[in-house]
Design an enzyme around this catalytic site. Structure first.
Site, PDB file in Angstrom:
ATOM      1  N   CYS A 324       0.785  -1.237   0.000  1.00 21.74           N
ATOM      2  CA  CYS A 324       0.000   0.000   0.000  1.00 21.74           C
ATOM      3  C   CYS A 324       0.817   1.288   0.000  1.00 21.74           C
ATOM      4  O   CYS A 324       0.469   2.213  -0.759  1.00 21.74           O
ATOM      5  CB  CYS A 324      -1.043   0.002   1.101  1.00 21.74           C
ATOM      6  SG  CYS A 324      -0.744  -1.070   2.485  1.00 21.74           S
ATOM      7  N   ARG A 353       6.732 -11.418   5.107  1.00 16.40           N
ATOM      8  CA  ARG A 353       6.295 -11.174   6.476  1.00 16.40           C
ATOM      9  C   ARG A 353       6.895 -12.237   7.371  1.00 16.40           C
ATOM     10  O   ARG A 353       6.911 -13.414   7.017  1.00 16.40           O
ATOM     11  CB  ARG A 353       4.768 -11.232   6.581  1.00 16.40           C
ATOM     12  CG  ARG A 353       4.086 -10.177   5.753  1.00 16.40           C
ATOM     13  CD  ARG A 353       2.578 -10.242   5.900  1.00 16.40           C
ATOM     14  NE  ARG A 353       1.961  -9.288   4.985  1.00 16.40           N
ATOM     15  CZ  ARG A 353       0.645  -9.178   4.784  1.00 16.40           C
ATOM     16  NH1 ARG A 353      -0.179  -9.964   5.449  1.00 16.40           N
ATOM     17  NH2 ARG A 353       0.166  -8.290   3.939  1.00 16.40           N
ATOM     18  N   GLN A 371       0.756 -11.135  -3.224  1.00 14.82           N
ATOM     19  CA  GLN A 371      -0.646 -10.748  -3.084  1.00 14.82           C
ATOM     20  C   GLN A 371      -1.147 -10.237  -4.416  1.00 14.82           C
ATOM     21  O   GLN A 371      -0.441  -9.524  -5.120  1.00 14.82           O
ATOM     22  CB  GLN A 371      -0.779  -9.594  -2.093  1.00 14.82           C
ATOM     23  CG  GLN A 371      -0.530  -9.945  -0.656  1.00 14.82           C
ATOM     24  CD  GLN A 371      -0.794  -8.732   0.215  1.00 14.82           C
ATOM     25  OE1 GLN A 371      -0.195  -7.689   0.033  1.00 14.82           O
ATOM     26  NE2 GLN A 371      -1.701  -8.887   1.165  1.00 14.82           N
ATOM     27  N   ASP A 373      -2.950  -7.677  -5.124  1.00 17.95           N
ATOM     28  CA  ASP A 373      -3.342  -6.514  -4.337  1.00 17.95           C
ATOM     29  C   ASP A 373      -3.960  -5.444  -5.225  1.00 17.95           C
ATOM     30  O   ASP A 373      -3.671  -5.386  -6.426  1.00 17.95           O
ATOM     31  CB  ASP A 373      -2.076  -5.946  -3.686  1.00 17.95           C
ATOM     32  CG  ASP A 373      -2.371  -5.277  -2.364  1.00 17.95           C
ATOM     33  OD1 ASP A 373      -3.551  -5.185  -1.989  1.00 17.95           O
ATOM     34  OD2 ASP A 373      -1.399  -4.854  -1.717  1.00 17.95           O
ATOM     35  N   HIS A 375      -5.596  -1.177  -4.731  1.00 19.02           N
ATOM     36  CA  HIS A 375      -6.072  -0.092  -3.880  1.00 19.02           C
ATOM     37  C   HIS A 375      -7.007   0.777  -4.701  1.00 19.02           C
ATOM     38  O   HIS A 375      -6.661   1.193  -5.801  1.00 19.02           O
ATOM     39  CB  HIS A 375      -4.892   0.693  -3.312  1.00 19.02           C
ATOM     40  CG  HIS A 375      -4.069  -0.141  -2.382  1.00 19.02           C
ATOM     41  ND1 HIS A 375      -2.987  -0.872  -2.812  1.00 19.02           N
ATOM     42  CD2 HIS A 375      -4.226  -0.425  -1.071  1.00 19.02           C
ATOM     43  CE1 HIS A 375      -2.500  -1.554  -1.789  1.00 19.02           C
ATOM     44  NE2 HIS A 375      -3.229  -1.302  -0.723  1.00 19.02           N
ATOM     45  N   LYS A 455     -14.170  -4.143   7.289  1.00 19.68           N
ATOM     46  CA  LYS A 455     -13.780  -4.966   6.145  1.00 19.68           C
ATOM     47  C   LYS A 455     -14.747  -6.111   5.920  1.00 19.68           C
ATOM     48  O   LYS A 455     -15.514  -6.483   6.809  1.00 19.68           O
ATOM     49  CB  LYS A 455     -12.378  -5.538   6.368  1.00 19.68           C
ATOM     50  CG  LYS A 455     -12.290  -6.421   7.602  1.00 19.68           C
ATOM     51  CD  LYS A 455     -10.920  -7.069   7.712  1.00 19.68           C
ATOM     52  CE  LYS A 455     -10.849  -7.967   8.942  1.00 19.68           C
ATOM     53  NZ  LYS A 455      -9.619  -8.750   9.021  1.00 19.68           N
ATOM     54  N   HIS A 501      -8.407  -1.154   0.457  1.00 18.82           N
ATOM     55  CA  HIS A 501      -7.436  -2.200   0.086  1.00 18.82           C
ATOM     56  C   HIS A 501      -8.257  -3.407  -0.322  1.00 18.82           C
ATOM     57  O   HIS A 501      -9.255  -3.709   0.327  1.00 18.82           O
ATOM     58  CB  HIS A 501      -6.609  -2.704   1.255  1.00 18.82           C
ATOM     59  CG  HIS A 501      -5.905  -1.689   2.061  1.00 18.82           C
ATOM     60  ND1 HIS A 501      -4.551  -1.557   2.039  1.00 18.82           N
ATOM     61  CD2 HIS A 501      -6.347  -0.774   2.943  1.00 18.82           C
ATOM     62  CE1 HIS A 501      -4.181  -0.615   2.876  1.00 18.82           C
ATOM     63  NE2 HIS A 501      -5.255  -0.121   3.448  1.00 18.82           N
TER      64      HIS A 501
END
Length: 626
Positions: A324, A353, A371, A373, A375, A455, A501
RNA sequence: GCCGACGUGGCUCAACGGCAGAGCAGCCGCCUUGUAAGCGGCAGGUUAUGGGUUCGAUUCCCAUCGUCGGCUCCA
């Protein structure tokens, strides 16, 4: 502390109700309890399991008179009981305990309930510190056995059978002979923290299972065996899809050619769909300066999941745990107008991670993963539409990969949260309305949201009933502030955009793991690394087999020829075990007629047909994602 | 990270203080085959890594790494 989940009735008649978390093993119970139209907790099977847990505790106490007993509830597929014991349990202990349990059951003891006062309880369990703590919690703190707050005052009670008395609210069977001694089995030993708190003592937990009769137990056990066959870690080896090797590191995935091909097909499809749906593709680096992660708040809130910094010319850089901050900077790279919103930045971003060694699990929980991902940045007035769009996009994509049963969770504002409560409310409403419109069943996790926003999570079950999160759609009221994101509105003033996200497949690794288990390795044709295997019966058929392969390749079908000096039966067996969708047997007859004899991996044998006919079948299956 | 179990050829497993073995996979050869394993041969292991005990360790002990089942965690 766990949050209370409130289930919202499914709108989709094909989605199943749930009493808990494990769909796979719940199914049989579900049938039972649905037939009786009662909740699992009210079923007789639940009583059997709960009572079997007590009987196990008695047997353990007889073997270890100094044992301290904790709690022993019925769970979705059985029961457990936690003990503090003088030494580690062995498999022999388990056998002896199980044998003793059968004897106790056959002795036909009644279960007797007594209502007691707290002081009576304290006297009764004077040498059982965990029970004393439970009494304390039930009496004064208003906490239940899991340490969650109670909504109402409870009456303490005990249940006694034979020589064993436990603090327990019940209910139980009336007599131990209502339990079938042949339908119980102790399954495993595990460590478990007292009250689930890692700062408190580690107890020994014995898991067991109990059923109405022997046949049900056998069915359950064979389901476990079936689940083992579907396990993505086993199939990953057998089908040569991926590996994790010691020398590279735990939780770091090597994608082999076949797994890589499936990933590539997945990514191509993903990219096509994203391009067609208004996403822009962005790319970002694997590391960023410490100042970036300070601005984003990751060094404050997420540092224990980040790896040690890398020093470059006196500056600290961190491997990215998320994408992000980079996307926020792309947004910030110039002044944004309300006219260009919504913006949708997508990236298959590889993040790293730190995960504690004990939690790593095949492809499902790893230390480095990609990911899918994205945004979204939008104006407040666009927000409900944007949520609708992204939820439907997620559901649509997952369905395209054959997932039709998922669970949705809506997580709302926790006690500690940033951002305007009004905005939270708007966002939660938008999320819930979208869920309702989508028609899927969902649970509301009150207070379960991240501190930065509410979320929706979409989860599916793996082969052994564990639930894994794939999609997540998360509001973020924090980062736009931290990075001071703005757009110029119609009024010429600066405004703060909403930010969402979203990960759709979740990560390529986990999605692949779930995909393997979902299909038990028999991927739909469009995803199968090898779609067709041509099997020449004898060497003289190899030339024709190669012609067939060339023709299929020219049509974009992924095909191999098994030219080994094996018998046809062996080639079929191997292709079958590799779960190749189409086997094309070619012998004298096929060569002469210009045909292929089709065999399907399910065992069906449509037989000989012109090559063109097979090509049409294959193309249709591929187009239909069959 | 914590509790427990476990690490032996590519895979699945045996040997459990005294010469490290089998099946499958691989390679070579024979067979030329009609819908789930044809036959024969060859090759392949410093028993996860590092220490220790012992005349001798795959085997017993310790540490590390990893795997598995749980627990905790999972922005």
């Amino acid at each position: 502390m766990s949050h209370r989940l409130i289930w919202v009735e499914p709108r989709d008649p094909t989605s199943r109700p749930s009493n808990g978390e494990r769909l796979v093993f719940l199914s049989y119970q579900e049938v039972l309890t649905m037939e009786e139209n009662i909740k699992y907790e009210d079923s007789f099977l639940y009583r059997i399991r709960h009572s079997t847990a007590h009987i196990m505790a008695q047997a353990v106490l007889e073997r270890f008179p100094t044992a301290k007993i904790a709690i022993g509830p019925a769970i979705d597929d059985g029961f457990y009981y936690d003990f503090d014991l003088p030494r580690p349990l062995t498999p022999e202990d388990l056998e002896a305990v199980e044998a003793r349990m059968r004897t106790i059951i056959k002795e036909d003891h009644p279960f007797v309930r007594h209502a007691i006062s707290a002081s009576e309880g304290r006297a009764l369990f004077a040498d059982q510190p965990f029970k004393l703590e439970l009494i304390e919690g039930l009496e004064s703190g208003g906490l239940d056995e899991d340490g969650n707050p109670l909504t109402e005052k409870v009456e303490l009670s005990t249940y006694t059978h034979a020589t064993f008395t436990d603090l327990c609210r019940g209910p139980h069977v009336d007599h131990t002979n209502q339990i079938n001694p042949k339908a119980i089995k102790l399954m495993s030993i595990a460590g478990a923290y007292w009250r689930g708190d890692e700062h408190r003592p580690m107890l020994q937990r014995i898991y067991g299972t109990a059923w109405n009769n022997e046949a049900e137990l056998d069915e359950y056990l064979s389901k476990i065996e079936e689940a083992k066959r579907r396990d993505h870690r086993r199939l990953g080896k057998e089908l040569d899809l991926y590996s994790v090797v010691d020398d590279v590191g735990a939780g770091l995935i090597l994608w082999h050619p076949k797994g890589g091909l499936i990933r590539k097909i997945t990514e191509n499809y993903w990219e096509d769909r994203h391009l067609a749906s208004g996403y822009d593709f962005v790319y970002s680096p694997h590391i960023g300066k410490a100042t970036l992660w300070e601005t984003s708040g990751h060094l404050g809130f997420y540092r224990e999941n980040m790896y040690s910094p890398i020093e470059i010319e006196g500056q600290e850089y961190f491997l990215k745990p998320m994408n992000c901050p980079f996307h926020l900077h792309i947004y910030k790279s110039r002044t944004r107008s309300y006219r260009e919103l919504p913006l949708r930045f997508a990236e298959k971003g590889t993040v790293y991670r730190y995960e504690r060694s004990g939690v790593l699990h095949g492809l499902m929980r790893v230390r480095g993963f990609t990911q899918d991902d994205a945004h979204h940045f939008c104006r407040p007035d666009q927000m409900p539409g944007e949520i609708d769009f992204v939820l439907n996009f997620c559901l649509d994509m997952l369905r395209a990969f054959g997932f039709n049963e998922f669970k949705a969770y809506l997580s709302t504002m926790p006690e500690k949260a940033v951002g305007d409560p009004e905005k939270w409310k708007d966002a939660e409403e938008a999320l819930e309305k979208s869920l309702k419109r989508s028609g899927i069943s969902y649970a509301v996790d009150q207070g379960g949201g991240a501190f930065y926003g509410p979320k929706i999570d979409l989860k599916v079950n793996d082969a052994i009933g564990r639930e894994w999160q794939l999609s997540t759609i998360q509001f973020d009221f924090n980062m736009p502030e931290r990075f001071d994101l703005t757009y110029i509105g119609e009024d010429g003033q600066e405004h703060r955009p909403y930010m969402v996200h979203r990960a759709l497949l979740g990560s390529m690794e986990r999605f692949f793991g779930v995909l393997i288990e979902h299909y038990a390795g028999a991927f739909p044709v469009w995803l199968s690394p090898v779609q067709a295997m041509v099997i020449p019966i004898a060497d003289r058929h190899i030339a024709y087999a190669q012609q067939v392969a060339e023709a299929l390749t020219a049509q974009g079908i992924r095909v191999s020829v098994d030219e080994r000096g094996e018998r046809m039966n062996a080639k079929i067996r191997d292709a079958q075990n590799q779960k190749i969708p189409y086997m094309l047997v070619v012998g004298d007859k096929e060569v002469e007629a210009g045909q292929v004899a089709l065999r399907l991996r399910a065992g069906d044998n449509p037989g000989a047909m012109p090559l063109a006919e097979f090509i049409q079948i294959a193309k249709d299956d591929i187009a239909n994602h069959a």
